[in-house]
Design an enzyme around this catalytic site. Structure first.
Site, PDB file in Angstrom:
ATOM      1  N   CYS A   1     -22.373  -7.538 -19.612  1.00  9.06           N
ATOM      2  CA  CYS A   1     -21.194  -7.693 -18.758  1.00  9.06           C
ATOM      3  C   CYS A   1     -20.071  -6.790 -19.266  1.00  9.06           C
ATOM      4  O   CYS A   1     -19.800  -6.737 -20.470  1.00  9.06           O
ATOM      5  CB  CYS A   1     -20.674  -9.131 -18.808  1.00  9.06           C
ATOM      6  SG  CYS A   1     -21.687 -10.309 -17.922  1.00  9.06           S
TER       7      CYS A   1
ATOM      8  N   GLY B   1       0.798  -1.227   0.000  1.00 10.98           N
ATOM      9  CA  GLY B   1       0.000   0.000   0.000  1.00 10.98           C
ATOM     10  C   GLY B   1       0.825   1.270   0.000  1.00 10.98           C
ATOM     11  O   GLY B   1       0.292   2.350  -0.219  1.00 10.98           O
TER      12      GLY B   1
ATOM     13  N   CYS C   1     -18.149 -13.031 -19.858  1.00  8.68           N
ATOM     14  CA  CYS C   1     -19.444 -13.072 -20.527  1.00  8.68           C
ATOM     15  C   CYS C   1     -19.458 -14.171 -21.590  1.00  8.68           C
ATOM     16  O   CYS C   1     -20.397 -14.958 -21.684  1.00  8.68           O
ATOM     17  CB  CYS C   1     -19.740 -11.719 -21.160  1.00  8.68           C
ATOM     18  SG  CYS C   1     -21.400 -11.553 -21.816  1.00  8.68           S
TER      19      CYS C   1
ATOM     20  N   CYS D   1     -25.432 -12.959 -21.714  1.00  9.06           N
ATOM     21  CA  CYS D   1     -25.194 -14.260 -21.078  1.00  9.06           C
ATOM     22  C   CYS D   1     -26.187 -14.542 -19.964  1.00  9.06           C
ATOM     23  O   CYS D   1     -26.213 -15.642 -19.420  1.00  9.06           O
ATOM     24  CB  CYS D   1     -23.757 -14.351 -20.563  1.00  9.06           C
ATOM     25  SG  CYS D   1     -23.433 -13.311 -19.129  1.00  9.06           S
TER      26      CYS D   1
ATOM     27  N   CYS E   1     -27.249  -9.565 -17.399  1.00  4.00           N
ATOM     28  CA  CYS E   1     -26.599  -9.349 -18.694  1.00  4.00           C
ATOM     29  C   CYS E   1     -27.481  -9.839 -19.841  1.00  4.00           C
ATOM     30  O   CYS E   1     -27.988 -10.961 -19.820  1.00  4.00           O
ATOM     31  CB  CYS E   1     -25.248 -10.065 -18.727  1.00  4.00           C
ATOM     32  SG  CYS E   1     -24.471 -10.022 -20.353  1.00  4.00           S
TER      33      CYS E   1
END
Lengths: 396, 281
Positions: free
Chosen positions: B263, B29, B269, B241, B238
């Site tokens: 997606c 970080g 997808c 899909c 979606c």
């Protein structure tokens, strides 16, 4: 029906083909050569070398051609190419008082050791379009043929005149104007760094703040001419006002010396053209320094006078802290100036807004819809509006 | 001019970047300054990610590049081509197959594995930048763990709007020490960054910073007890899909307000579509 947005690869290929065509333009007109660019668009080449941070006229000319004359794009091409070059070492500092001068002026003295030499300058031209430049001049066998055509002087005369002039001017050492003041004790020394100070290099170390003066100068030398010009201008208009005098501007060639480790002594590896500007600034003194003249320094590859002058103004304004001046204007703020001076960085980040942001935008869209609904729900007239909306939608 | 060192950068430069990467992995970080180079693509277009990828790439690697979750967005295509040209490595669009995935704005929907590395392109690495524009100040704030300003910002959101109005680049706390910007990924992806088996590397070229999350790093999205962090949800699923629970892009289909959702992760997808097709067939 939804058509999937596919074919990025093909689109890119086609875009590149189109770009190539556009670059070439009308094929009835002869293609421009890189030789023509480096000989006739010299100042563009100089700018690309300076801000591209690589002294190579032919590469700069190639970049300008490839970039269709977009100088920032050309600078970018040079920088990217520069990345691939390994670093062998650092040259000796160039000695600009040994410069072979093509131009040297001072606005502070009428005459001075070494004299004033106007050299090739736009300064006192009338900016009237010269229609005769519209007709192409065929290449001449003679050196400096165009000069002799225009002035109906035999080209050898011009050559010898220039040579004579150069001889009288190019005495071995032409002292810097500011050093003449220094002898009187009225001018601060060129640098307050100890003699053995190793300059830092922002292409090898990330810039951190507060930046030392050598790093600031390196950053400004690579910085965008337009950005520096505007900032320099602002110091003349009252934002951190500090009236400068153009103590000296010199343009000419200097030798580059390099000391290979295995050799143990410096050898000359070539010559480069430089523009150097030293500004003289008033300084009434502060707690940190006595009243004296102070300096601002600018240096560029080739002939980039406007850039060198602006750079010198900003070098001086960025010294506010060191000299104990009050910081009031953008030009005195090192972090502001140095973080935003690089046009390759700036243009990249501004232009990246062209890249797709569907995902982030979708997230914002979802949020704004929600907040919009909440806003409507909270406001008193919203009921009627909402009803209008629903009936409208129902009608559709 | 046509011959480049493997993956464009010279070995000196790669070494310098690898040193920065090692430091970044050692201090999760923390933003490690590095001497970012000019790359042949513009700053802000993934030069940080490209430099990281170039430095970790080996000839055996299989590279996937996505932008907005998709393999065929123009910039992803361009970066993939760059590595094909300069490193002659194999590339793929399948998340499972890739050893290195360079991404802009998304974490793939397919869970990542220990033998994969996710490289993020980061425009502005400093999560505190829009609260404090000065680097000299923000570095101090990180050093002193002085994150009050960020909490005040989130609190002000709640007091004004009733919820935190940051939807992407949502700040996270790494191992209880550094507040980090997960790059402008939607906050939807924040849970995937936490405890991820893959190594995650973040490169910001223009800002000259590298940071990292070693595998299985604890990453928590900043929130308040009474206003816990939550991700975006869609009513729709979606259109292609039929999956729900993925990040959906809105596609406008006509000028009468017609829109569908698909997606954003094109590989995921496609996989869902073919699985459905097999089930049906």
């Amino acid at each position: 029906m939804y058509v999937a947005v596919k074919g990025g690869e093909k689109a890119i290929d086609n875009a590149h083909k189109l770009l190539k065509e556009k670059r070439r333009g009308d094929t009835q007109i002869a293609e421009i050569t890189t030789g023509q660019i480096s000989e006739q668009l010299t100042l563009a080449v100089d700018r690309v070398m300076t801000e591209g941070s690589l002294y190579d006229r032919s590469l700069a000319a190639l970049a300008i051609k490839q970039a269709r004359g977009d100088l920032i794009e050309a600078i970018f091409l040079i920088r990217a190419s520069r990345t691939t070059l390994p670093r062998f070492g650092y040259s000796k500092p160039v000695e600009t008082d040994k410069m072979e001068l093509s131009r040297r002026i001072s606005a502070t003295y009428k005459d001075l050791p070494g004299g004033q030499l106007l050299g090739p300058t736009f300064d006192y031209t009338h900016r009237l379009l010269e229609s005769e430049l519209e007709t192409d001049q065929p290449a001449s066998q003679q050196h400096r043929g165009i000069l002799s055509d225009q002035n109906s002087i035999d080209s050898t005369d011009v050559k010898s005149e220039i040579a004579n002039e150069e001889q009288t001017i190019a005495a071995p050492i032409i002292p810097h104007v500011l050093d003449l003041l220094g002898e009187e004790g009225l001018m601060e020394p060129p640098s307050n760094e100890p003699k053995d100070h190793e300059p830092e290099d922002l292409t090898r170390q990330p810039l951190s703040f507060p930046a030392s003066r050598d790093l600031r100068l390196q950053n400004l030398a690579r910085g965008d001419e337009g950005f520096l010009l505007a900032l320099g201008y602002s110091t003349q208009r009252g934002y951190a006002r500090n009236h400068p005098f153009a103590g000296e501007i010199r343009v000419g060639t200097v030798a580059i010396e390099f000391e290979p480790e295995e050799l143990g002594f410096a050898i000359e590896i070539g010559e480069i053209e430089l523009t150097e500007c030293e500004m003289v600034n008033q300084f009434k003194g502060s707690e940190k320094a006595p009243p004296q003249f102070t300096r601002g320094y600018g240096l560029t590859f080739g002939h980039c006078e406007r850039k060198a002058m602006s750079m010198a103004q900003i070098d001086r304004s960025l010294r506010a802290e060191e000299l104990g001046e009050q910081k009031t204007a953008p030009s005195q703020d090192g972090e502001f100036v140095l973080s935003h001076s690089d046009n390759v960085q700036a243009t990249g980040f501004v232009e990246h807004l062209k890249l797709p942001h569907y995902v982030d935008f979708q997230s914002e869209l979802e949020l704004i819809r929600r907040m919009h609904q909440e806003h409507d729900a909270a406001s008193p007239e919203s009921d009627q509006q909402a009803k209008d909306m629903t009936t409208h939608e129902a009608a559709e | 001019m046509s011959e480049y060192n493997f993956a464009y950068l010279n070995e000196q430069t790669k070494k310098m970047i690898r040193r920065a990467l090692l430091k970044a992995v050692a201090i999760p970080g923390y933003q490690v300054p590095f001497a970012s180079r000019e790359m042949p693509m513009p700053y802000g277009w993934g030069t940080g990610g490209v430099q990281v990828t170039a430095s970790i790439l080996t000839p055996d690697d299989i590279l996937k590049v996505i932008d907005q979750g998709a393999d065929d967005t123009t910039n992803a295509v361009s970066i993939r081509k760059f590595f094909k040209k300069t490193a002659a490595i194999e590339t793929t669009e399948l998340s499972e197959q890739a050893t290195i995935i360079q991404t802009r704005h998304r974490v793939p929907e397919t869970p990542l594995r220990e033998d994969q590395i996710l490289v993020y392109q980061v425009p502005i690495p400093e999560p505190l930048r829009f609260l404090e524009p000065r680097e000299t100040e923000t570095r101090k704030m990180h050093a002193y763990e002085d994150y009050g300003l960020m909490h005040v910002k989130l609190y002000e959101d709640i007091s004004q709007h009733g919820h935190i109005s940051t939807t992407y680049a949502y700040p996270v706390m790494v191992e209880g020490r550094y507040v980090m910007d997960p790059s402008p990924t939607p906050k939807f992806d924040n849970p995937k960054i936490n405890n991820c088996p893959a190594l995650q590397l973040f490169g910001a070229g223009r800002e000259k910073r590298i940071y990292a999350l070693p595998p299985y790093t604890k990453v928590t999205s900043l929130d308040f007890e009474d206003h816990p962090f939550e991700v975006q949800k869609w009513q729709a699923s979606c259109e292609l899909c039929g999956t729900s629970g993925t990040f959906l892009d809105e596609v406008i289909t006509d000028d009468k307000g017609g829109r569908i959702f698909v997606c954003s992760d094109t590989d995921f997808c496609r996989k869902q579509q073919s699985e459905k097709f097999e089930e049906a067939g």
